[in-house]
Structures are given as C-alpha cells and as structure tokens.
Scaffold this motif. Structure first.
Motif, PDB file in Angstrom:
ATOM      1  N   ILE A 167       0.585  -0.608  -0.196  1.00  0.00           N
ATOM      2  CA  ILE A 167      -0.124   0.312  -0.268  1.00  0.00           C
ATOM      3  C   ILE A 167       0.726   1.367  -0.023  1.00  0.00           C
ATOM      4  CG2 ILE A 167      -1.869   1.772   1.307  1.00  0.00           C
ATOM      5  CD1 ILE A 167      -2.704  -0.865  -0.009  1.00  0.00           C
TER       6      ILE A 167
ATOM      7  N   THR B 287       1.075   4.211  -3.107  1.00  0.00           N
ATOM      8  CA  THR B 287      -0.216   5.190  -2.474  1.00  0.00           C
ATOM      9  C   THR B 287       0.784   6.098  -1.956  1.00  0.00           C
ATOM     10  OG1 THR B 287      -0.116   4.837   0.210  1.00  0.00           O
ATOM     11  CG2 THR B 287      -2.282   4.136  -1.724  1.00  0.00           C
TER      12      THR B 287
ATOM     13  N   CYS C 192       1.962   7.003   1.249  1.00  0.00           N
ATOM     14  CA  CYS C 192       0.665   7.612   2.100  1.00  0.00           C
ATOM     15  C   CYS C 192       1.724   7.523   2.748  1.00  0.00           C
ATOM     16  CB  CYS C 192      -0.206   6.283   2.414  1.00  0.00           C
ATOM     17  SG  CYS C 192       0.420   4.648   2.685  1.00  0.00           S
TER      18      CYS C 192
ATOM     19  N   CYS D  70      -0.492   3.965   7.406  1.00  0.00           N
ATOM     20  CA  CYS D  70      -0.704   3.341   6.672  1.00  0.00           C
ATOM     21  C   CYS D  70      -1.437   1.917   7.855  1.00  0.00           C
ATOM     22  CB  CYS D  70      -0.599   1.945   5.735  1.00  0.00           C
ATOM     23  SG  CYS D  70      -1.956   0.196   5.608  1.00  0.00           S
TER      24      CYS D  70
ATOM     25  N   GLY E 130     -10.723   4.173   5.441  1.00  0.00           N
ATOM     26  CA  GLY E 130      -9.196   5.303   5.021  1.00  0.00           C
ATOM     27  C   GLY E 130      -9.268   6.747   5.244  1.00  0.00           C
TER      28      GLY E 130
ATOM     29  N   GLU F  98      -4.805   5.322   5.251  1.00  0.00           N
ATOM     30  CA  GLU F  98      -4.659   4.320   4.101  1.00  0.00           C
ATOM     31  C   GLU F  98      -5.212   3.560   5.674  1.00  0.00           C
ATOM     32  OE1 GLU F  98      -5.334   3.945   0.735  1.00  0.00           O
ATOM     33  OE2 GLU F  98      -4.175   5.886   0.649  1.00  0.00           O
TER      34      GLU F  98
END
Length: 281
Positions: free
Chosen positions: A107, A111, A113, A116, A139, A193
């Motif tokens: 992830i 992404t 991010c 997460c 999220g 996320e």
C-alpha cells in the motif's frame, strides 16, 4: 549497511510468554525488510534477565532499556534508537498475522501515503469478540472518525518517520490514551490508508492491561483533546471540531462527577471548558 524499511518496536513491562508470542508473529512475517527492537519499560529484574536471553533464541533481535517510564516513553525510546524509514508498533500482548507488513508495504508503494493501519481481531479470554459500530474503520482523511474514540490500534499501524517529525511523538505525561492523543495530530495532518483485513490479533481480558487499571479513560481523552487544542499546527476547522468534542465529553463527565459527589472535580472540568471556549473564541 542500508537502513531497514520497517523498525518494529515492542515495548514490554513484566511479560515474557506474551512477548514471545508477539516476537514469533514478527519472525513469521512474509516481509523480511525490518529490524526488531524490544524496549524494556523498567521491568522487574526477574523479567529483564529473561529478556536478555532472547537474542540467543531470536537472532538479530535487540533489547534496549526505556529512557522514560510508561508505554509512551518506551515507544519513543524505540523510535529514537532505530533507523527504519517506517515505524511499526506492536504491543507485547498482541500478535500479527504473517502478511501484515507485506500488505502494508504494498500500500505504501502504491499510494505514497504516510500512515497505514489495518483491521483487527479481538480475542478476549480465548473467545473472539465482534467490534461494535463505534469502532468502524476506514481510510482517507479520518480526523472526524478519530475524534470520539481511539479507532487506530497501535499494533495495527505503520507510520513514516517523516510524518512523526511533523506530528511529534507520543506524549510521555499521559498514562493512557496516549495513542488517541497522537492519532489526533496524525489524522489532522495526513490522510491514512486502511486495509480492511484483520491482520492483528488483540488479546484482552488478562491481568496487566492498562485499560483495566484506568477505567475512567474519558478523563484522559479530554486531556488529549486539550493537548490538541494547544497544538500550534492544528487545522483551525479541526480545532473547532475538537472543542465541540471536548464540550460533549465534559458534559457527560461532569454529570457522572455530580452523581458521585465529586463537586470540586465537576467545577474544575467546567472551568477548563470555559477557558478553552474563551481562548478559541
């Protein structure tokens, strides 16, 4: 030698069998790009001697002493003493499923991010329990969702070291709800996320849980909200939402204080709320 991607940090106080279960779950991860650090939170000598034997059983593990007593101090010590780009927290009485770090790594790569978290299973006294509706997770920009209660389990989240430079670390003066306190700052500054798979098993109902030691958790959540209100970087709109939540929690708390005859505590809470309403007017 390049830094590991994840620094896995397990704070521990006077536990060994549960700690070994947590460690085994880390060693079972299908993602191997991590370092594992156990932070001894001022455990009794009996337990500290057992921790010292762990590297012989689990090669590569590091055992370090906490610099400040309590879960916040232990986690912060681990964060400061490790080198990974991402921090992965695991409570010593919880365990991970084998794909947790791998799926979170994917992830992160997909992404970009900065944090997460995942869903979780609750195991209380050997029986799996359903999570209530108030523990609904999702999220994105989830500050509103994180306001009423702590929806992010420390054992479920990975957060970038860069993000923690913005939010600051765990508040070491808070004995409980220190995770709720940090997540308010994190969700104020960053989208988070979410992986809707139960990749953590949270064990409850046993001796040593802080939630059993401090049944009045709302008192600490109100302190966390006050901490957020005084945080200079807070988004003005979210600061207003936090003030409204503090008012709601204060109203409920002072009703209980009045029923118990704690009139001085009731007055103190009312004065604190009046202060914040005036300060943020």
């Amino acid at each position: 030698m390049p830094a590991p991607f994840f620094s896995v940090i397990i704070p521990v106080y006077n536990r060994i069998s549960e700690l070994k279960r947590a460690i085994i779950s880390v060693y079972a991860q299908t993602c191997s790009n991590y370092e594992l650090v156990i932070v001894d939170d001022f455990s009794d000598d009996f337990f500290s001697r057992q921790y010292a034997r762990l590297p012989a059983e689990f090669p590569g593990i590091k055992i370090i002493p906490s610099e400040c007593r309590g879960p916040s101090g232990a986690r912060n010590t681990g964060i400061k003493k490790t080198a990974g780009k991402w921090i992965a927290l695991l409570d010593s009485d919880d365990e991970w499923l084998p794909q947790k770090l791998k799926l979170q790594n994917e992830i992160i790569m997909q992404t970009g991010c900065q944090a997460c978290y995942t869903n979780e299973k609750w195991l209380q006294n050997g029986v799996f329990r359903n999570q209530g509706k108030k523990h609904h997770k999702q999220g994105g920009w989830i500050f509103d969702l994180a306001l009423p209660i702590c929806i992010i389990s420390p054992s479920s989240i990975v957060v970038s070291r860069e993000a923690l430079k913005t939010t600051g670390l765990f508040c070491e003066t808070m004995e409980i709800a220190e995770d709720y306190d940090l997540w308010l700052r994190l969700t104020d500054r960053f989208a988070v996320e979410y992986i809707d798979k139960p990749l953590v098993i949270k064990h409850g109902g046993h001796e040593g849980q802080l939630s059993r030691k401090y049944p009045m958790i709302e008192k600490f959540r109100m302190q966390a909200l006050e901490n957020f209100l005084s945080w200079p970087q807070a988004d003005p709109a979210n600061r207003k939402k936090a003030l409204n939540m503090l008012a709601q929690k204060t109203a409920i708390y002072i009703q209980g204080a009045a029923r118990r005859g704690h009139y001085e505590e009731k007055k103190n809470r009312e004065n604190k709320l009046d202060f914040w309403k005036t300060a943020l007017a």
